[in-house]
Design a protein around this motif. Sequence first.
Motif, PDB file in Angstrom:
ATOM      1  N   GLU A 643     -14.384 -19.538  12.275  1.00  0.00           N
ATOM      2  CA  GLU A 643     -13.605 -19.393  13.504  1.00  0.00           C
ATOM      3  C   GLU A 643     -13.267 -17.930  13.755  1.00  0.00           C
ATOM      4  OE1 GLU A 643     -11.594 -23.761  14.164  1.00  0.00           O
ATOM      5  OE2 GLU A 643     -10.344 -22.197  13.242  1.00  0.00           O
ATOM      6  N   ASN A 644     -13.070 -17.198  12.601  1.00  0.00           N
ATOM      7  CA  ASN A 644     -12.810 -15.769  12.714  1.00  0.00           C
ATOM      8  C   ASN A 644     -13.942 -15.047  13.429  1.00  0.00           C
ATOM      9  OD1 ASN A 644     -12.845 -12.879  11.075  1.00  0.00           O
ATOM     10  ND2 ASN A 644     -10.770 -13.670  11.500  1.00  0.00           N
ATOM     11  N   ARG A 645     -15.178 -15.617  13.329  1.00  0.00           N
ATOM     12  CA  ARG A 645     -16.354 -15.034  13.968  1.00  0.00           C
ATOM     13  C   ARG A 645     -16.626 -15.681  15.321  1.00  0.00           C
ATOM     14  NH1 ARG A 645     -19.908 -11.023  11.726  1.00  0.00           N
ATOM     15  NH2 ARG A 645     -18.816 -10.317   9.880  1.00  0.00           N
ATOM     16  N   GLY A 646     -15.733 -16.514  15.784  1.00  0.00           N
ATOM     17  CA  GLY A 646     -15.874 -17.084  17.128  1.00  0.00           C
ATOM     18  C   GLY A 646     -16.721 -18.336  17.179  1.00  0.00           C
ATOM     19  N   VAL A 647     -16.932 -18.954  16.008  1.00  0.00           N
ATOM     20  CA  VAL A 647     -17.746 -20.183  15.956  1.00  0.00           C
ATOM     21  C   VAL A 647     -16.855 -21.375  16.295  1.00  0.00           C
ATOM     22  CG1 VAL A 647     -19.112 -21.671  14.447  1.00  0.00           C
ATOM     23  CG2 VAL A 647     -19.283 -19.188  14.234  1.00  0.00           C
ATOM     24  N   VAL A 648     -17.462 -22.364  17.026  1.00  0.00           N
ATOM     25  CA  VAL A 648     -16.715 -23.584  17.349  1.00  0.00           C
ATOM     26  C   VAL A 648     -17.066 -24.611  16.269  1.00  0.00           C
ATOM     27  CG1 VAL A 648     -16.306 -25.356  19.083  1.00  0.00           C
ATOM     28  CG2 VAL A 648     -16.950 -23.038  19.799  1.00  0.00           C
ATOM     29  N   VAL A 649     -16.048 -24.994  15.520  1.00  0.00           N
ATOM     30  CA  VAL A 649     -16.325 -25.859  14.352  1.00  0.00           C
ATOM     31  C   VAL A 649     -15.789 -27.269  14.557  1.00  0.00           C
ATOM     32  CG1 VAL A 649     -15.969 -26.120  11.871  1.00  0.00           C
ATOM     33  CG2 VAL A 649     -16.171 -23.827  12.852  1.00  0.00           C
ATOM     34  N   THR A 650     -16.664 -28.262  14.269  1.00  0.00           N
ATOM     35  CA  THR A 650     -16.237 -29.658  14.211  1.00  0.00           C
ATOM     36  C   THR A 650     -16.281 -30.045  12.728  1.00  0.00           C
ATOM     37  OG1 THR A 650     -17.323 -30.030  16.309  1.00  0.00           O
ATOM     38  CG2 THR A 650     -16.721 -31.995  15.036  1.00  0.00           C
ATOM     39  N   GLU A 651     -15.211 -30.649  12.237  1.00  0.00           N
ATOM     40  CA  GLU A 651     -15.148 -30.942  10.791  1.00  0.00           C
ATOM     41  C   GLU A 651     -15.526 -32.382  10.475  1.00  0.00           C
ATOM     42  OE1 GLU A 651     -11.540 -29.328   8.703  1.00  0.00           O
ATOM     43  OE2 GLU A 651     -11.092 -28.659  10.751  1.00  0.00           O
ATOM     44  N   ALA A 652     -16.164 -32.565   9.364  1.00  0.00           N
ATOM     45  CA  ALA A 652     -16.440 -33.905   8.841  1.00  0.00           C
ATOM     46  C   ALA A 652     -16.175 -33.855   7.356  1.00  0.00           C
ATOM     47  CB  ALA A 652     -17.891 -34.284   9.102  1.00  0.00           C
ATOM     48  N   VAL A 653     -15.539 -34.914   6.752  1.00  0.00           N
ATOM     49  CA  VAL A 653     -15.155 -34.849   5.337  1.00  0.00           C
ATOM     50  C   VAL A 653     -16.171 -35.514   4.414  1.00  0.00           C
ATOM     51  CG1 VAL A 653     -12.697 -34.641   5.828  1.00  0.00           C
ATOM     52  CG2 VAL A 653     -13.710 -36.901   5.464  1.00  0.00           C
ATOM     53  N   ASN A 654     -17.162 -36.160   4.986  1.00  0.00           N
ATOM     54  CA  ASN A 654     -18.259 -36.682   4.152  1.00  0.00           C
ATOM     55  C   ASN A 654     -19.496 -36.897   5.007  1.00  0.00           C
ATOM     56  OD1 ASN A 654     -18.142 -39.329   5.366  1.00  0.00           O
ATOM     57  ND2 ASN A 654     -16.277 -39.670   4.134  1.00  0.00           N
ATOM     58  N   GLY A 655     -20.548 -37.306   4.387  1.00  0.00           N
ATOM     59  CA  GLY A 655     -21.837 -37.443   5.062  1.00  0.00           C
ATOM     60  C   GLY A 655     -21.791 -38.470   6.175  1.00  0.00           C
ATOM     61  N   LEU A 656     -21.079 -39.541   5.902  1.00  0.00           N
ATOM     62  CA  LEU A 656     -21.020 -40.607   6.899  1.00  0.00           C
ATOM     63  C   LEU A 656     -20.331 -40.127   8.183  1.00  0.00           C
ATOM     64  CD1 LEU A 656     -21.722 -43.602   7.337  1.00  0.00           C
ATOM     65  CD2 LEU A 656     -19.413 -44.173   6.533  1.00  0.00           C
ATOM     66  N   GLU A 657     -19.236 -39.401   7.968  1.00  0.00           N
ATOM     67  CA  GLU A 657     -18.516 -38.847   9.129  1.00  0.00           C
ATOM     68  C   GLU A 657     -19.408 -37.909   9.928  1.00  0.00           C
ATOM     69  OE1 GLU A 657     -14.715 -36.909   8.873  1.00  0.00           O
ATOM     70  OE2 GLU A 657     -13.768 -38.723   8.053  1.00  0.00           O
ATOM     71  N   ALA A 658     -20.162 -37.103   9.201  1.00  0.00           N
ATOM     72  CA  ALA A 658     -21.063 -36.158   9.868  1.00  0.00           C
ATOM     73  C   ALA A 658     -22.106 -36.916  10.665  1.00  0.00           C
ATOM     74  CB  ALA A 658     -21.732 -35.269   8.826  1.00  0.00           C
ATOM     75  N   LEU A 659     -22.648 -37.949  10.019  1.00  0.00           N
ATOM     76  CA  LEU A 659     -23.684 -38.777  10.677  1.00  0.00           C
ATOM     77  C   LEU A 659     -23.134 -39.375  11.970  1.00  0.00           C
ATOM     78  CD1 LEU A 659     -26.484 -40.220  10.550  1.00  0.00           C
ATOM     79  CD2 LEU A 659     -25.373 -42.012   9.209  1.00  0.00           C
ATOM     80  N   GLU A 660     -21.930 -39.921  11.854  1.00  0.00           N
ATOM     81  CA  GLU A 660     -21.299 -40.550  13.020  1.00  0.00           C
ATOM     82  C   GLU A 660     -21.013 -39.516  14.106  1.00  0.00           C
ATOM     83  OE1 GLU A 660     -21.127 -43.653  13.629  1.00  0.00           O
ATOM     84  OE2 GLU A 660     -22.005 -44.014  11.644  1.00  0.00           O
ATOM     85  N   ALA A 661     -20.484 -38.357  13.670  1.00  0.00           N
ATOM     86  CA  ALA A 661     -20.145 -37.305  14.627  1.00  0.00           C
ATOM     87  C   ALA A 661     -21.380 -36.860  15.392  1.00  0.00           C
ATOM     88  CB  ALA A 661     -19.524 -36.119  13.895  1.00  0.00           C
ATOM     89  N   PHE A 662     -22.507 -36.727  14.626  1.00  0.00           N
ATOM     90  CA  PHE A 662     -23.751 -36.279  15.247  1.00  0.00           C
ATOM     91  C   PHE A 662     -24.281 -37.363  16.193  1.00  0.00           C
ATOM     92  CE2 PHE A 662     -28.419 -35.899  15.321  1.00  0.00           C
ATOM     93  CZ  PHE A 662     -28.517 -34.631  15.874  1.00  0.00           C
ATOM     94  N   ARG A 663     -24.222 -38.624  15.711  1.00  0.00           N
ATOM     95  CA  ARG A 663     -24.754 -39.719  16.495  1.00  0.00           C
ATOM     96  C   ARG A 663     -23.985 -39.863  17.826  1.00  0.00           C
ATOM     97  NH1 ARG A 663     -26.707 -44.578  13.892  1.00  0.00           N
ATOM     98  NH2 ARG A 663     -25.059 -44.376  12.323  1.00  0.00           N
ATOM     99  N   ASN A 664     -22.661 -39.683  17.714  1.00  0.00           N
ATOM    100  CA  ASN A 664     -21.829 -39.881  18.897  1.00  0.00           C
ATOM    101  C   ASN A 664     -21.844 -38.697  19.871  1.00  0.00           C
ATOM    102  OD1 ASN A 664     -21.182 -42.331  17.834  1.00  0.00           O
ATOM    103  ND2 ASN A 664     -19.364 -41.558  16.763  1.00  0.00           N
ATOM    104  N   ALA A 665     -22.275 -37.589  19.413  1.00  0.00           N
ATOM    105  CA  ALA A 665     -22.276 -36.402  20.293  1.00  0.00           C
ATOM    106  C   ALA A 665     -23.525 -36.377  21.146  1.00  0.00           C
ATOM    107  CB  ALA A 665     -22.202 -35.160  19.432  1.00  0.00           C
ATOM    108  N   GLU A 666     -23.408 -35.794  22.267  1.00  0.00           N
ATOM    109  CA  GLU A 666     -24.566 -35.639  23.166  1.00  0.00           C
ATOM    110  C   GLU A 666     -25.566 -34.717  22.498  1.00  0.00           C
ATOM    111  OE1 GLU A 666     -25.291 -36.690  26.465  1.00  0.00           O
ATOM    112  OE2 GLU A 666     -23.785 -38.157  25.802  1.00  0.00           O
ATOM    113  N   PRO A 667     -26.851 -34.908  22.737  1.00  0.00           N
ATOM    114  CA  PRO A 667     -27.819 -33.958  22.211  1.00  0.00           C
ATOM    115  C   PRO A 667     -27.475 -32.556  22.685  1.00  0.00           C
ATOM    116  CG  PRO A 667     -28.933 -35.888  23.092  1.00  0.00           C
ATOM    117  CD  PRO A 667     -27.498 -36.027  23.466  1.00  0.00           C
ATOM    118  N   GLY A 668     -27.573 -31.579  21.774  1.00  0.00           N
ATOM    119  CA  GLY A 668     -27.282 -30.190  22.122  1.00  0.00           C
ATOM    120  C   GLY A 668     -25.838 -29.825  21.889  1.00  0.00           C
ATOM    121  N   THR A 669     -25.035 -30.792  21.425  1.00  0.00           N
ATOM    122  CA  THR A 669     -23.623 -30.498  21.173  1.00  0.00           C
ATOM    123  C   THR A 669     -23.486 -29.488  20.038  1.00  0.00           C
ATOM    124  OG1 THR A 669     -23.090 -32.742  21.829  1.00  0.00           O
ATOM    125  CG2 THR A 669     -21.378 -31.546  20.624  1.00  0.00           C
ATOM    126  N   PHE A 670     -24.332 -29.675  18.985  1.00  0.00           N
ATOM    127  CA  PHE A 670     -24.246 -28.777  17.825  1.00  0.00           C
ATOM    128  C   PHE A 670     -25.479 -27.888  17.728  1.00  0.00           C
ATOM    129  CE2 PHE A 670     -21.907 -32.686  16.556  1.00  0.00           C
ATOM    130  CZ  PHE A 670     -20.625 -32.146  16.541  1.00  0.00           C
TER     131      PHE A 670
END
Length: 747
Positions: A643-670
């Motif tokens: 964040e100090n470098r101006g990056v927009v960060v979405t957090e996930a605490v495990n693989g499943l959360e990451a998978l879900e976050a990616f699946r639920n986000a529109e393509p190009g979100t990350f």
Amino acid sequence: MEDDYMTAKQKFRLKWPIVIVVCLACITLAVVSFIQFYDKIQLELYRERSYHLQETMSTTAEKAEVLLNNSWELLENAAHLLREEHPSDAAAVSETLSYMNEIFSAGGQPILLVDDQRTCFREDAENGKTIFKDADLLLSEEKKQIAIESESTTAVDTGQYMLLLLKLDEPYEYGEDGAKLTHIGLIADMEEFSASFRSDAYDGKNRTYLLNKDGTRVFYDAIDDGLLRGYNALRSLENTSFLYDRTSDGVLLEITSGEEGTGELVYENSKYFIGYRPLSDYWIYITIVPEEYVSANTTGFTGTLIRGFTTFGIMMAVLVTATVLVLFFAINRSKQVEIEQKMNKELQRATLAAQEAEKAAQSASAAKSQFLSNMSHDIRTPINGIIGMLDIADLYPDDTDKLQECLVKIRAVTNHLLTLINDILDMSKAESGKIVLANESFDLCGLVKECSDMARGRLQQKNLTYTENLTERQHCHFYGSPLHLRQVILNILGNAVKYTDEGGHIELTLKELPGTDETNALIQIAVADNGIGISEDFQKQIFEPFTRGDNTAHPELRGTGLGMSITRTLVELMHGQITVSSKLGEGSTFTVTIPMTIDLDASAHACDTQHTAVGEAVDIAGMKILLTEDNELNREIALTLLENRGVVVTEAVNGLEALEAFRNAEPGTFDVILMDVMMPVMGGIQAAEEIRALERSDAKTIPIIAMTANAFAEDVERTKAAGMNEHLSKPLDVNQLFQTLARYRRG
Ligand code: ADP
């Protein structure tokens, strides 16, 4: 070894049957030879005795013949005298007889006259006359006859006289009654006669027989023991058995056909020699001698010889057996000694090896305990430093400069701790042979530059000048394990930086030397510094594990002593070599030479020489990142830095959360997913695989960067296999993280 010895011993024991067989064979051979020799001697002896007997017999027979001839001559002369005296009656015949005895019978052998009335004129008879009993003798046509004096012949049975009866050529008529004298005879003392047959050669033990041609006895000497006792002596011979291929029938045939010869016979378990020959045309002369008296000397000699040979044979057999046994024992013993010596040698070798192994184990354990004590010291020292710095920071909470200084120092010692841990892990991997090398195409120049970049920060800190020579090469892409090669270069480069004083110079040279053919090359990477140098003695052990040079002059340069050992192990795994040349106080050059296959396809393209310099500002501001990290502290550090470098960060605490976050986000979100590997619920590997498997446009393209403490080649392989693009090892090198992210920045 004991077992070997026992089997060797057993082997020799098994040879006993051979020894027994050899001994038996020797004894059998000796016995057979002896029997053959004995038979041969016996045959020779038989021949010798036969010959001897024949000789003796000829002499005695000739003697007897002379005696008989003398007697016959005497009778012829007496008959002649009878005619000259011309007696004309019985009284005159008696007178003439007395005259005859006077003249001829000097030896006391009375002469007798017989007429055709069987009147026998005989001086020793009563009235000078007696009856001639044996009419057969008188009727016989034979001119000369010999008979034993007995009742039946002359009616005088003395048992020791014999009668030689000569038939007159012409009967002599002497009486008025026409009586005619037909025979003139001589009474010979048998003893005197037989004495001529006896031979000294047989010690007087030979028996002599004079037989008529039909076999009837006419004379025998007094010592007849009954062998030819019967009236017909030849018949007695029929019951005897002859030795040496002779038969009684054959011998009898020879005797009756008037042949001369000898033979050996067995009679009532005794052996006798028999000699036979015709005598004076009328008789058969036979002599019989007990075997032992024939050639007694020869027999004695032969007996001695046989005894001698028997003794000699037995001695030989005993000697041969003893020799075989002694030889066997000697060979056995020498073989046993040989085996024992061999065993001893092996034992010595084994003991030596065991001692060496023990020594090695001792020195290894000494090195390890030394290492552990070093480690304990090495780990405590930086931790003390960190704690100290934290304490100082606590003291000056408002002094930004002081705090900054503390942070810098803490970072330095933490890095040292990290190196230590990495080295220990690498070493344990190398020692257990678990290092697996990759064989993938990589950009060698890029890799070298990357290493230079990674060292650049420390180079700048120490104010060292750095030269990189990459021109002496024709190719850029080779097959190999870039991860491990990077480790090798970094270790050497790191040491060069570490052991070169401020203001020094380091030079890295990459050369491509010709390989065995155009498909491969010898890659040579040399790192030269003008640092503190290495003593000649230490150069010999620099690649041994847990060894460190005498850096007492530079206590701050305390290392783990494992880096060079790991480096050499890696280089050798890559079939390469590492050498060092150095002079104390002048500097060192480490040269690594590794054969590599050229990636001819990739090398056709231009080499990637575009690299971002360390410390150079990278722009990652505005990037959208899905940060997956289970460790809260780590997540927070990453979040703050990003964040100090101006990056927009979405957090996930495990693989499943990451998978879900990616699946639920529109393509190009990350733009990028940062993925820890070891996490609860779902690990990074599985999460990456599932993301890649999603049915959406960016599932295959979204860059996934692994962040993991597992830094081994196989870990990298695993993350790559799961579809991740990059592999960053923890603790994260912030610069490296930013540079990596920058590479995936869109637009
Ligand atoms: P360390 O962690 O101690 O550096 P290494 O195995 O990497 O362990 O090196 C072993 C020893 O070799 C070091 O302690 C140091 O004395 C010596 N050494 C290695 N590289 C250099 C160099 N470039 N110049 C001088 N000495 C060196």
